[in-house]
Design an enzyme around this catalytic site. Structure first.
Site, PDB file in Angstrom:
ATOM      1  N   ASP A  70       8.079   5.699  -3.023  1.00  0.00           N
ATOM      2  CA  ASP A  70       7.653   6.537  -4.154  1.00  0.00           C
ATOM      3  C   ASP A  70       8.843   7.080  -4.961  1.00  0.00           C
ATOM      4  OD1 ASP A  70       5.085   6.277  -2.953  1.00  0.00           O
ATOM      5  OD2 ASP A  70       5.418   8.086  -1.761  1.00  0.00           O
ATOM      6  N   GLU A 280      -3.495   6.165  -8.593  1.00  0.00           N
ATOM      7  CA  GLU A 280      -2.527   7.189  -8.184  1.00  0.00           C
ATOM      8  C   GLU A 280      -1.170   6.847  -8.810  1.00  0.00           C
ATOM      9  OE1 GLU A 280      -2.233   6.926  -3.880  1.00  0.00           O
ATOM     10  OE2 GLU A 280      -1.342   4.940  -3.975  1.00  0.00           O
TER      11      GLU A 280
HETATM   12  O1  FUB Z   1       3.639   8.022  -0.015  1.00  0.00           O
HETATM   13  C1  FUB Z   1       2.329   8.497   0.129  1.00  0.00           C
HETATM   14  C2  FUB Z   1       1.463   7.996  -0.965  1.00  0.00           C
HETATM   15  O2  FUB Z   1       1.481   6.587  -0.984  1.00  0.00           O
HETATM   16  C3  FUB Z   1       1.875   8.380  -2.357  1.00  0.00           C
HETATM   17  O3  FUB Z   1       1.600   9.711  -2.678  1.00  0.00           O
HETATM   18  C4  FUB Z   1       1.132   7.382  -3.127  1.00  0.00           C
HETATM   19  O4  FUB Z   1       1.490   7.270  -4.465  1.00  0.00           O
HETATM   20  C5  FUB Z   1       1.386   6.129  -2.323  1.00  0.00           C
HETATM   21  O5  FUB Z   1       2.585   5.516  -2.664  1.00  0.00           O
END
Ligand code: FUB
Length: 377
Positions: A70, A280
């Site tokens: 991320d 997301e």
């Molecule tokens: O790293 C945890 C979660 O996985 C992140 O918040 C999302 O965007 C995904 O990459």
């Protein structure tokens, strides 16, 4: 973020085989690999292979002594800083809520140029030093204003509800001191802070499924029936949220609003349109006066983008920035360094495990009309 529930698997498998056909004709100038493929066993994606059967990747991990994911990248005072999640093995069961992503601290990375030596600055913030935190430090972002660096982070509170916290430091690499409470009115995951050319800063947040955004559809958190709160496939998809930040960067200056992402026909995407709808990992950058909102499509594993004329949107879908990486999740940031644009992203080259990821970077190329060329990672 989570694994695909069983009822979604048939349509995802079908899509996985159609995806390369759908996006494979996009212009690709930095494509040494062919499209990633999806395993039918667990709906994670795997890297393509060469004629000897070896996996092929466009870029190498930036560091290999810890797992990182991320990556939110920024240039502060001429140096590149990366604010990633710090993935660890906790042996938590892999489930639909993403419990296996049980991260506990952040390490900040930096480098003086793309391709230069990467420095790991050690622990910048530990979950034990966040008074209100319960578990799971997920994807952070950072900003700089008025001589202070701000680290924004999603973490579940003690009621297991994701909130956004903020921590401050006089150094871009920390250590950061967390505020005593989460940001008032904050929700869900994946904060991304964008400062516009007029100096105003905005935070984009949100992630569906394990990121809990669907539980806020009524405006209040409702965790009673998480599955039923997801819109039906023929209903409008849940959009990310945006709010302008106050001048002190510690709170929202206004209530969070839903961001509309629409197709070329001007209509919002439906929840069933999982090749296009927001899942997301939102990110905002501005190029030639246009606002580019990019995001992960989650269970179809794409990084997509949409453009608009205001930081609030609406944003009109334009295309795919990156085809699926190895692993289930895909997450990115886009930053200009010395006149060139780069995308920071992650995959699972080092571990082969979806919850132990490694960050990478590659150049982002555009056509003369500003559209972004699709990358095969
Ligand atoms: O790293 C945890 C979660 O996985 C992140 O918040 C999302 O965007 C995904 O990459």
């Amino acid at each position: 973020m989570k694994k695909a529930p069983q009822f979604l698997l048939p349509s995802w498998r079908t899509l996985a085989f159609l995806l390369p056909l759908a996006v494979g004709s996009a212009c690709q100038s930095n494509t040494s690999t062919s499209e990633s493929e999806t395993t039918s066993a667990d709906s994670t994606t795997t890297a393509s292979t060469d004629s000897t059967g070896s996996k092929k990747y466009l870029n190498k991990p930036l560091i290999s002594d810890i797992y990182t994911a991320d990556p939110s990248a920024h240039v502060f005072n001429g140096r590149i800083y990366i604010y990633p999640s710090h993935d660890i093995e906790t042996n938590m069961p892999e489930n639909d809520n993403g419990d296996h992503f049980a991260m506990r601290d952040y390490h900040i990375l930096s480098m003086d140029s793309i391709g230069g030596k990467v420095t790991d600055h050690g622990v910048a913030l530990d979950i034990k030093d966040i008074p209100w935190a319960g578990r799971q430090l997920w994807a952070p972002d950072a900003a700089f204003k008025n001589g202070t660096y701000y680290l924004y982070f999603p973490v579940k509170d003690k009621q297991d509800i994701f909130r956004i916290g903020v921590a401050t430091s006089k150094s871009p690499t920390g250590p950061f001191k967390a505020q005593h409470k989460p940001m008032e009115g904050s929700l869900s995951i994946d904060p991304a802070v964008f400062t516009d050319t007029d100096g105003k800063s905005y935070m984009y947040v949100g992630g569906i499924w394990g990121g809990q955004l669907q539980r806020w559809r009524t405006g209040k958190y409702d965790g009673s029936k998480p599955k039923e709160q997801e819109p039906a496939p023929n209903e409008e998809a849940v959009g990310p949220r945006v709010a302008r930040l106050s001048n002190d960067m510690l709170s929202f200056a206004e209530p969070v609003k839903e961001v509309k992402i629409v197709g070329k026909d001007g209509k919002p995407f439906l929840a069933g349109d999982n090749k296009h709808r927001f899942f997301e990992g939102g990110w905002m950058h501005k190029y030639n006066g246009k606002y580019y909102f990019s995001y992960s499509t989650g269970d179809t594993h794409l990084l997509a983008y949409a453009t608009g004329d205001s930081p609030y949107g609406p944003f009109t879908y334009q295309g795919v920035i990156m085809n699926p990486v190895e692993g289930w999740t895909t997450h990115h940031s886009i930053v200009e360094v010395d006149g060139k644009w780069y995308i920071f992203y992650h995959d699972t080259e080092l571990s082969g495990k979806t919850w132990l990821r490694n960050v990478k970077v590659t150049e982002l190329k555009r056509k003369p009309d500003g559209s972004i060329e699709t990358i095969n990672p």
